[in-house]
Scaffold this active site. Structure first.
Site, PDB file in Angstrom:
ATOM      1  N   LYS A 291       1.041   4.148  -3.266  1.00  0.00           N
ATOM      2  CA  LYS A 291       0.814   5.283  -2.843  1.00  0.00           C
ATOM      3  C   LYS A 291       1.851   6.132  -3.362  1.00  0.00           C
ATOM      4  O   LYS A 291       1.848   7.491  -3.707  1.00  0.00           O
ATOM      5  CB  LYS A 291       0.349   5.761  -1.374  1.00  0.00           C
ATOM      6  CG  LYS A 291      -1.176   4.994  -1.156  1.00  0.00           C
ATOM      7  CD  LYS A 291      -2.092   5.408  -2.083  1.00  0.00           C
ATOM      8  CE  LYS A 291      -3.589   5.198  -1.656  1.00  0.00           C
ATOM      9  NZ  LYS A 291      -4.694   5.767  -2.694  1.00  0.00           N
TER      10      LYS A 291
ATOM     11  N   TYR B 266       0.941  -1.205   0.076  1.00  0.00           N
ATOM     12  CA  TYR B 266      -0.024   0.057  -0.122  1.00  0.00           C
ATOM     13  C   TYR B 266       0.950   1.226  -0.042  1.00  0.00           C
ATOM     14  O   TYR B 266       0.622   2.306  -0.842  1.00  0.00           O
ATOM     15  CB  TYR B 266      -0.912  -0.125   1.222  1.00  0.00           C
ATOM     16  CG  TYR B 266      -1.601   1.028   1.526  1.00  0.00           C
ATOM     17  CD1 TYR B 266      -2.709   1.635   0.381  1.00  0.00           C
ATOM     18  CD2 TYR B 266      -1.446   1.985   2.431  1.00  0.00           C
ATOM     19  CE1 TYR B 266      -3.792   2.791   0.561  1.00  0.00           C
ATOM     20  CE2 TYR B 266      -2.136   3.191   2.386  1.00  0.00           C
ATOM     21  CZ  TYR B 266      -3.456   3.433   1.644  1.00  0.00           C
ATOM     22  OH  TYR B 266      -4.293   4.512   1.778  1.00  0.00           O
TER      23      TYR B 266
END
Ligand SMILES: NC(=O)c1ccc[n+]([C@@H]2O[C@H](COP(=O)([O-])OP(=O)(O)OC[C@H]3O[C@@H](n4cnc5c(N)ncnc54)[C@H](OP(=O)(O)O)[C@@H]3O)[C@@H](O)[C@H]2O)c1
Length: 261
Positions: free
Chosen positions: A164, A160
């Protein structure tokens, strides 16, 4: 700042909100409807999607809800089909919370791949599709929602945090490429925000001294600063200059060392 601070002539007549049914996505949708933009709203769960569509229709705009999973291989083609007959001047890519919060070696590679598809594969394809006609028209906007997880590695956020970080760097590069085209690019970076998705995963948001951001506030901030790309970290407290940060630490250190000045 009013909700209608976004200019429909510049970013309309249609906007696509990927992840537009609840939380920050619902706030984007209703605020864009207040500004008079017609909307294509995308999410998986049809009930919340239809509720948001109704809230927007009640504001007098046209809405096309599209229930699909943005990680499905045919999702981009389905979005493109849905908007074939309309002009899209704004793409908001909001979907993208962590869906596989496991330590890397104990996790499932296929599930990590879905995090990558939701945050990289699909937004790249949508930006590629919608960005070209925006550039040809010399106007439009691309707003992608990022996370503070992009700036530091942390447990259960290996993939994650990585996707990002990709999103932020991608937005910066795209902003440079489009900066003289009339198309605005913004990566809106959120800290912890009180959304239904966060409540479902059981985050304890009521820790004393901690204040989660409000979805309406961060959406309003993103739309108001669409032209101030490439990156904005949401929240007034994050707008201090580096000099202010350094001086704040300096004064605190002086106090800690007992210097009265
Ligand atoms: N909330 C936070 O504390 C926080 C902090 C930092 C960054 N962010 C970022 O802010 C954005 C929004 O986060 P969020 O907390 O609202 O959670 P989210 O799970 O990304 O949900 C946002 C919207 O996206 C839709 N969505 C999620 N997965 C989807 C999929 N596979 N296909 C289609 N639609 C999908 C959701 O509806 P359905 O579930 O019905 O599909 C909802 O409408 C994300 O990009 C996240 O990374 C959030």
């Amino acid at each position: 700042m009013t909700d209608a601070s976004i200019d429909a002539a510049r970013y309309g007549p249609w906007a696509v909100v990927a992840g537009g049914s609840e939380g920050v996505g619902r706030a984007f949708a209703t605020q864009l409807a207040d500004a008079g933009l017609n909307l294509v709203l995308i999410a998986r769960k049809p009930v919340a999607l239809e509720e948001t569509a109704e809230l927007c229709r009640a504001r007098g705009v046209q809405v096309r809800p599209l229930a699909l999973d943005l990680t499905a291989p045919d999702s981009v083609a389905r979005v493109i089909d849905e908007v074939e007959d309309v002009e899209v001047g704004l793409l908001v890519y909001n979907a993208g919370a962590n869906t596989h919060s496991e330590e890397f070696l104990d996790g499932d590679l296929a599930e990590f791949q879905r995090v990558i598809d939701l945050n990289i594969t699909t937004p790249l394809a949508l930006v590629h599709h919608f960005g070209r006609p925006m550039r040809d028209r010399g106007r439009g906007g691309i707003l992608m929602v990022g996370s503070k997880a992009s700036s530091v590695g942390s447990v259960r956020h290996t993939v994650y945090g990585g996707v990002k970080a990709f999103g932020k760097t991608f937005a910066e590069g795209l902003w440079v490429e489009l900066r003289e085209s009339g198309v605005d690019v913004l990566e809106l970076i959120l800290g912890v925000t009180r959304t239904p998705a966060m409540e479902r995963v059981g985050l304890k948001l009521d820790v004393p001294g901690f204040e989660a951001a409000d979805p309406e506030d961060v959406a309003r901030e993103g739309l108001a600063h669409l032209g101030d790309g490439p990156v904005r970290l949401a929240g007034e407290e994050n707008q201090r200059s580096r000099a202010e940060v350094v001086l704040g630490v300096h004064h605190m250190m002086k106090k800690l060392f007992g210097d009265p000045a």
